[in-house]
Enzyme design. Structure first.
Site, PDB file in Angstrom:
ATOM      1  N   ARG A   1      34.142  75.898  11.537  1.00 55.65           N
ATOM      2  CA  ARG A   1      34.966  74.787  11.066  1.00 55.65           C
ATOM      3  C   ARG A   1      35.912  75.237   9.962  1.00 55.65           C
ATOM      4  O   ARG A   1      35.591  76.091   9.149  1.00 55.65           O
ATOM      5  CB  ARG A   1      34.070  73.651  10.573  1.00 55.65           C
ATOM      6  CG  ARG A   1      33.181  73.116  11.699  1.00 55.65           C
ATOM      7  CD  ARG A   1      32.551  71.839  11.317  1.00 55.65           C
ATOM      8  NE  ARG A   1      33.560  70.815  11.039  1.00 55.65           N
ATOM      9  CZ  ARG A   1      33.301  69.533  10.921  1.00 55.65           C
ATOM     10  NH1 ARG A   1      32.079  69.104  11.061  1.00 55.65           N
ATOM     11  NH2 ARG A   1      34.255  68.680  10.653  1.00 55.65           N
TER      12      ARG A   1
ATOM     13  N   ARG B   1      26.724  94.661  10.258  1.00 53.67           N
ATOM     14  CA  ARG B   1      27.837  93.900   9.666  1.00 53.67           C
ATOM     15  C   ARG B   1      27.596  93.721   8.173  1.00 53.67           C
ATOM     16  O   ARG B   1      28.533  93.651   7.388  1.00 53.67           O
ATOM     17  CB  ARG B   1      27.937  92.508  10.305  1.00 53.67           C
ATOM     18  CG  ARG B   1      28.634  92.499  11.652  1.00 53.67           C
ATOM     19  CD  ARG B   1      28.897  91.071  12.083  1.00 53.67           C
ATOM     20  NE  ARG B   1      29.329  90.299  10.923  1.00 53.67           N
ATOM     21  CZ  ARG B   1      29.047  89.024  10.705  1.00 53.67           C
ATOM     22  NH1 ARG B   1      28.337  88.362  11.578  1.00 53.67           N
ATOM     23  NH2 ARG B   1      29.468  88.412   9.628  1.00 53.67           N
TER      24      ARG B   1
ATOM     25  N   ASP C   1      21.151  81.978   3.986  1.00 52.89           N
ATOM     26  CA  ASP C   1      21.155  83.348   4.510  1.00 52.89           C
ATOM     27  C   ASP C   1      19.779  84.012   4.426  1.00 52.89           C
ATOM     28  O   ASP C   1      19.533  85.021   5.079  1.00 52.89           O
ATOM     29  CB  ASP C   1      22.198  84.192   3.761  1.00 52.89           C
ATOM     30  CG  ASP C   1      23.592  83.642   3.980  1.00 52.89           C
ATOM     31  OD1 ASP C   1      23.904  83.296   5.123  1.00 52.89           O
ATOM     32  OD2 ASP C   1      24.345  83.520   3.004  1.00 52.89           O
TER      33      ASP C   1
ATOM     34  N   ARG D   1      34.401  86.411   9.848  1.00 50.93           N
ATOM     35  CA  ARG D   1      34.691  85.080   9.295  1.00 50.93           C
ATOM     36  C   ARG D   1      35.608  85.207   8.072  1.00 50.93           C
ATOM     37  O   ARG D   1      36.314  84.286   7.697  1.00 50.93           O
ATOM     38  CB  ARG D   1      33.366  84.408   8.922  1.00 50.93           C
ATOM     39  CG  ARG D   1      33.444  83.096   8.176  1.00 50.93           C
ATOM     40  CD  ARG D   1      33.628  81.902   9.085  1.00 50.93           C
ATOM     41  NE  ARG D   1      33.696  80.650   8.342  1.00 50.93           N
ATOM     42  CZ  ARG D   1      34.335  79.559   8.747  1.00 50.93           C
ATOM     43  NH1 ARG D   1      34.954  79.539   9.908  1.00 50.93           N
ATOM     44  NH2 ARG D   1      34.352  78.462   8.026  1.00 50.93           N
TER      45      ARG D   1
ATOM     46  N   SER E   1      31.422  73.913   0.362  1.00 50.84           N
ATOM     47  CA  SER E   1      31.770  75.020   1.262  1.00 50.84           C
ATOM     48  C   SER E   1      32.174  76.228   0.430  1.00 50.84           C
ATOM     49  O   SER E   1      33.107  76.139  -0.379  1.00 50.84           O
ATOM     50  CB  SER E   1      32.917  74.604   2.195  1.00 50.84           C
ATOM     51  OG  SER E   1      33.567  75.747   2.719  1.00 50.84           O
ATOM     52  N   VAL E   2      31.487  77.339   0.643  1.00 50.92           N
ATOM     53  CA  VAL E   2      31.824  78.577  -0.062  1.00 50.92           C
ATOM     54  C   VAL E   2      33.237  79.000   0.326  1.00 50.92           C
ATOM     55  O   VAL E   2      34.102  79.249  -0.525  1.00 50.92           O
ATOM     56  CB  VAL E   2      30.817  79.704   0.313  1.00 50.92           C
ATOM     57  CG1 VAL E   2      31.227  81.032  -0.290  1.00 50.92           C
ATOM     58  CG2 VAL E   2      29.415  79.325  -0.118  1.00 50.92           C
TER      59      VAL E   2
ATOM     60  N   LYS F   1      28.129  91.791   0.198  1.00 42.39           N
ATOM     61  CA  LYS F   1      29.137  91.532   1.245  1.00 42.39           C
ATOM     62  C   LYS F   1      29.953  90.292   0.916  1.00 42.39           C
ATOM     63  O   LYS F   1      31.187  90.311   0.948  1.00 42.39           O
ATOM     64  CB  LYS F   1      28.423  91.340   2.594  1.00 42.39           C
ATOM     65  CG  LYS F   1      29.307  90.768   3.694  1.00 42.39           C
ATOM     66  CD  LYS F   1      28.571  90.623   5.000  1.00 42.39           C
ATOM     67  CE  LYS F   1      27.860  89.313   5.226  1.00 42.39           C
ATOM     68  NZ  LYS F   1      28.709  88.142   5.490  1.00 42.39           N
ATOM     69  N   ASN F   2      29.236  89.201   0.595  1.00 40.32           N
ATOM     70  CA  ASN F   2      29.938  87.919   0.447  1.00 40.32           C
ATOM     71  C   ASN F   2      30.714  87.807  -0.857  1.00 40.32           C
ATOM     72  O   ASN F   2      31.438  86.830  -1.069  1.00 40.32           O
ATOM     73  CB  ASN F   2      28.945  86.761   0.604  1.00 40.32           C
ATOM     74  CG  ASN F   2      28.410  86.684   2.030  1.00 40.32           C
ATOM     75  OD1 ASN F   2      28.911  87.378   2.920  1.00 40.32           O
ATOM     76  ND2 ASN F   2      27.401  85.855   2.248  1.00 40.32           N
TER      77      ASN F   2
ATOM     78  N   LYS G   1      32.115  68.037   0.982  1.00 39.09           N
ATOM     79  CA  LYS G   1      30.907  68.800   1.331  1.00 39.09           C
ATOM     80  C   LYS G   1      31.072  70.180   0.698  1.00 39.09           C
ATOM     81  O   LYS G   1      32.187  70.690   0.624  1.00 39.09           O
ATOM     82  CB  LYS G   1      30.870  68.921   2.855  1.00 39.09           C
ATOM     83  CG  LYS G   1      29.727  69.682   3.413  1.00 39.09           C
ATOM     84  CD  LYS G   1      29.788  69.643   4.947  1.00 39.09           C
ATOM     85  CE  LYS G   1      28.531  70.291   5.500  1.00 39.09           C
ATOM     86  NZ  LYS G   1      28.481  70.291   6.934  1.00 39.09           N
TER      87      LYS G   1
HETATM   88  N1  EPU Z   1      32.039  73.437   6.830  1.00 37.01           N
HETATM   89  C1  EPU Z   1      32.771  72.378   7.283  1.00 37.01           C
HETATM   90  N2  EPU Z   1      34.134  72.495   7.249  1.00 37.01           N
HETATM   91  C2  EPU Z   1      34.771  73.609   6.797  1.00 37.01           C
HETATM   92  C3  EPU Z   1      34.001  74.679   6.316  1.00 37.01           C
HETATM   93  C4  EPU Z   1      32.621  74.567   6.345  1.00 37.01           C
HETATM   94  O1  EPU Z   1      32.231  71.368   7.701  1.00 37.01           O
HETATM   95  O2  EPU Z   1      36.003  73.626   6.765  1.00 37.01           O
HETATM   96  C5  EPU Z   1      30.569  73.318   6.848  1.00 37.01           C
HETATM   97  C6  EPU Z   1      29.911  74.403   7.713  1.00 37.01           C
HETATM   98  O3  EPU Z   1      29.876  74.040   9.068  1.00 37.01           O
HETATM   99  C7  EPU Z   1      28.547  74.521   7.074  1.00 37.01           C
HETATM  100  C8  EPU Z   1      28.808  74.215   5.594  1.00 37.01           C
HETATM  101  O4  EPU Z   1      30.084  73.569   5.541  1.00 37.01           O
HETATM  102  O5  EPU Z   1      27.713  73.540   7.593  1.00 37.01           O
HETATM  103  C9  EPU Z   1      28.839  75.403   4.698  1.00 37.01           C
HETATM  104  O6  EPU Z   1      29.690  76.413   5.200  1.00 37.01           O
HETATM  105  P1  EPU Z   1      30.499  77.376   4.228  1.00 37.01           P
HETATM  106  O7  EPU Z   1      31.936  77.029   4.332  1.00 37.01           O
HETATM  107  O8  EPU Z   1      29.866  77.383   2.892  1.00 37.01           O
HETATM  108  O9  EPU Z   1      30.255  78.781   4.906  1.00 37.01           O
HETATM  109  P2  EPU Z   1      31.266  80.003   4.949  1.00 37.01           P
HETATM  110  O10 EPU Z   1      32.065  80.046   3.704  1.00 37.01           O
HETATM  111  O11 EPU Z   1      31.972  80.061   6.240  1.00 37.01           O
HETATM  112  C10 EPU Z   1      29.762  81.738   3.701  1.00 37.01           C
HETATM  113  C11 EPU Z   1      29.119  83.043   4.021  1.00 37.01           C
HETATM  114  C12 EPU Z   1      27.942  82.798   4.945  1.00 37.01           C
HETATM  115  C13 EPU Z   1      26.968  81.847   4.278  1.00 37.01           C
HETATM  116  C14 EPU Z   1      27.662  80.556   3.845  1.00 37.01           C
HETATM  117  C15 EPU Z   1      26.741  79.724   2.963  1.00 37.01           C
HETATM  118  C16 EPU Z   1      30.832  84.753   3.973  1.00 37.01           C
HETATM  119  C17 EPU Z   1      31.751  85.624   4.741  1.00 37.01           C
HETATM  120  N3  EPU Z   1      30.093  83.908   4.679  1.00 37.01           N
HETATM  121  O12 EPU Z   1      30.234  81.211   4.923  1.00 37.01           O
HETATM  122  O13 EPU Z   1      27.322  84.071   5.084  1.00 37.01           O
HETATM  123  O14 EPU Z   1      25.939  81.520   5.185  1.00 37.01           O
HETATM  124  O15 EPU Z   1      28.837  80.866   3.063  1.00 37.01           O
HETATM  125  O16 EPU Z   1      27.263  78.466   2.756  1.00 37.01           O
HETATM  126  O17 EPU Z   1      30.779  84.813   2.758  1.00 37.01           O
HETATM  127  C18 EPU Z   1      25.995  85.691   6.080  1.00 37.01           C
HETATM  128  O18 EPU Z   1      26.215  86.409   5.086  1.00 37.01           O
HETATM  129  O19 EPU Z   1      25.154  85.969   6.959  1.00 37.01           O
HETATM  130  C19 EPU Z   1      26.747  84.464   6.246  1.00 37.01           C
HETATM  131  C20 EPU Z   1      26.796  83.779   7.394  1.00 37.01           C
END
Ligand code: EPU
Length: 425
Positions: free
Chosen positions: A121, A399, A305, A92, A162-163, A21-22, A160
């Site tokens: 965020r 999902r 995850d 997301r 962030s994926v 998915k990701n 920090k």
């Molecule tokens: N964060 C910030 N600011 C931002 C973005 C993120 O502070 O602008 C913080 C978040 O609050 C969190 C950390 O950075 O504490 C990491 O968040 P990240 O941005 O990496 O998460 P994401 O890209 O929104 C993706 C996956 C998530 C997975 C995280 C692992 C997708 C669609 N989502 O989310 O997947 O947990 O990376 O870091 O790829 C899942 O598959 O169940 C899922 C939630």
């Protein structure tokens, strides 16, 4: 949607792991970067992919799925930059419209992305795109972004990991003017998979899987054919399911190396993983489920995850285990549901920790899936419980898990899906 699970039956047989998915969602978003055809294979047939496809179609993308919905051709010629807030809230992944639409069309009005209630965020996304020359204002629940001419290459160190922000930055930089150097990037395999897809489209990206990525901007990108990697999170879910239910299962369509960061922890906990070929592994069990601490942090540390799933395993481990969650500190809502099944878990929200005292067995209950991985953790827990567990709100699980009831049932589990729905709002 409702899942009814009658646990207590060991698993035996084969499960084909779907595409990740990701990894799928960012590559689908990358189709915005070209007006040529992008063909994506090994897509999972899951609600998040469906919802993101609806969102892309709503802004003008043409998407043609094959009969089984596991490959698709995406063409993005003329797109509108106005995005439906209801569709944006379904996933997301709508965050990944920001970089590509800005890079290709120069403006976007993006409603705040939805998805699991974990991470709303967007400040890191906004910071890196601003450093490339974008003007970005927040208007209530709307991110209003524009550029005067082109995005410009930048040197940016993420404060920090962030994926999502790493992916947005890469997709913006491939069409920016000049060179971009990104440091402290997320190192998840799904980021590498996106870089490979973009390289096939002609992007100049230098990335060896570590935290630094260099990109030389191009004036345009081509079409390509790209295969999505297998879903390591789905594979880990079934590995935990086998350990809880007992038995032995072969997982195909998954590269053993994609799970290398959880091997040691899984072995300590009692899960045996053997490589069978370059894309299949055998899951079996050591004698006991042993209490094992985990420390969740960005890749290559233990993945956030898999944290809820690992917690479901620890509920019946011998001894007490500690989970420390450093990525999504609020990711413990599922523990309320595991407690209804008799789990002994104490969460400290301030510290982002959960202490789990293993009990010999859990008991049947009616529980609710609040989010994707927390919901999947209820499924794995239920597989070890004699009698009927009912999981409500199960659309959250679909999902990200393709036909979880069928994949488990074909290995001898008794899992039934009711009230099927195509949405997960
Ligand atoms: N964060 C910030 N600011 C931002 C973005 C993120 O502070 O602008 C913080 C978040 O609050 C969190 C950390 O950075 O504490 C990491 O968040 P990240 O941005 O990496 O998460 P994401 O890209 O929104 C993706 C996956 C998530 C997975 C995280 C692992 C997708 C669609 N989502 O989310 O997947 O947990 O990376 O870091 O790829 C899942 O598959 O169940 C899922 C939630």
């Amino acid at each position: 949607m409702i899942l009814r699970i009658f646990g207590g039956f060991p698993l035996s047989g084969k499960i084909a792991i779907s595409g990740a998915k990701n990894a799928s969602l960012p590559v689908m978003a990358a189709s915005i970067l070209t007006d040529k055809e992008l063909r994506i294979t090994n897509l999972p047939d899951i609600l998040d992919v469906k919802n993101f496809a609806y969102l892309l179609e709503s802004i003008g993308a043409q998407i043609c799925f094959d009969q089984f919905r596991t490959s698709a051709t995406l063409t993005c010629k003329n797109l509108t930059q106005k995005i439906d807030p209801v569709l944006a809230k379904t996933t997301r992944a709508s965050m990944w419209l920001l970089g590509p639409l800005l890079a290709r069309f120069g403006k976007i009005r993006l409603p705040m992305p939805g998805g699991c209630n974990l991470n709303r965020r967007m400040d890191l996304h906004i910071s890196v795109l601003s450093s490339m020359g974008a003007t970005i204002n927040l208007e209530g629940d709307l991110i209003n972004a524009s550029i005067t001419n082109k995005l410009i290459g930048t040197k940016f160190t993420f404060p920090k990991c962030s994926v999502g922000a790493t992916i947005n930055a890469i997709m913006a930089a491939v069409l920016a003017k000049g060179n971009t150097l990104l440091e402290n990037c997320a190192q998840e395999p799904e980021v590498t998979n996106l870089c490979l897809a973009l390289q096939k489209m002609g992007a100049q990206i230098s990335h060896s899987g570590n935290s630094t990525i260099e990109i030389q901007g191009s004036s345009s990108l081509n079409g390509a054919v790209h295969e999505i990697i297998g879903d390591r999170l789905e594979a880990a879910t079934y590995a935990i399911a086998v350990r809880i239910a007992g038995g032995e299962v072969t997982l195909s369509n998954i590269d053993h190396d994609l799970l290398s960061n959880v091997f040691d922890t899984f072995i300590r906990a009692g899960i045996k993983i053997d490589k069978i070929s370059h894309n299949s592994i055998k899951i079996s069990c050591f004698e006991d489920i042993k209490a094992t601490d985990i420390y969740v942090a960005p890749h290559p540390a233990f993945p956030t995850d898999i944290q809820p799933l690992f917690a479901s395993l620890m509920c019946t481990a011998k001894g007490t285990s500690k989970i420390t969650e450093n990525v999504h500190p609020g990711r413990f809502l599922y523990t309320n549901e595991l407690r209804k099944m008799g789990a002994n878990i104490v969460v400290d929200k301030c510290k982002g920790t959960a202490i789990i005292a293993g009990t010999p067995k859990l008991t049947k209950a009616t529980v609710e899936a609040h989010d994707l991985r927390g919901g999947a953790a209820l499924v794995t827990a239920a597989l070890g419980i004699k009698g009927e567990t009912i999981i409500t709100n199960a659309q959250k699980i679909y999902r990200g898990y393709q036909e979880i009831e069928k994949k488990l049932s074909q290995c001898g589990a008794k899992v039934y899906l009711e009230q099927v729905s195509n949405t997960c709002y």
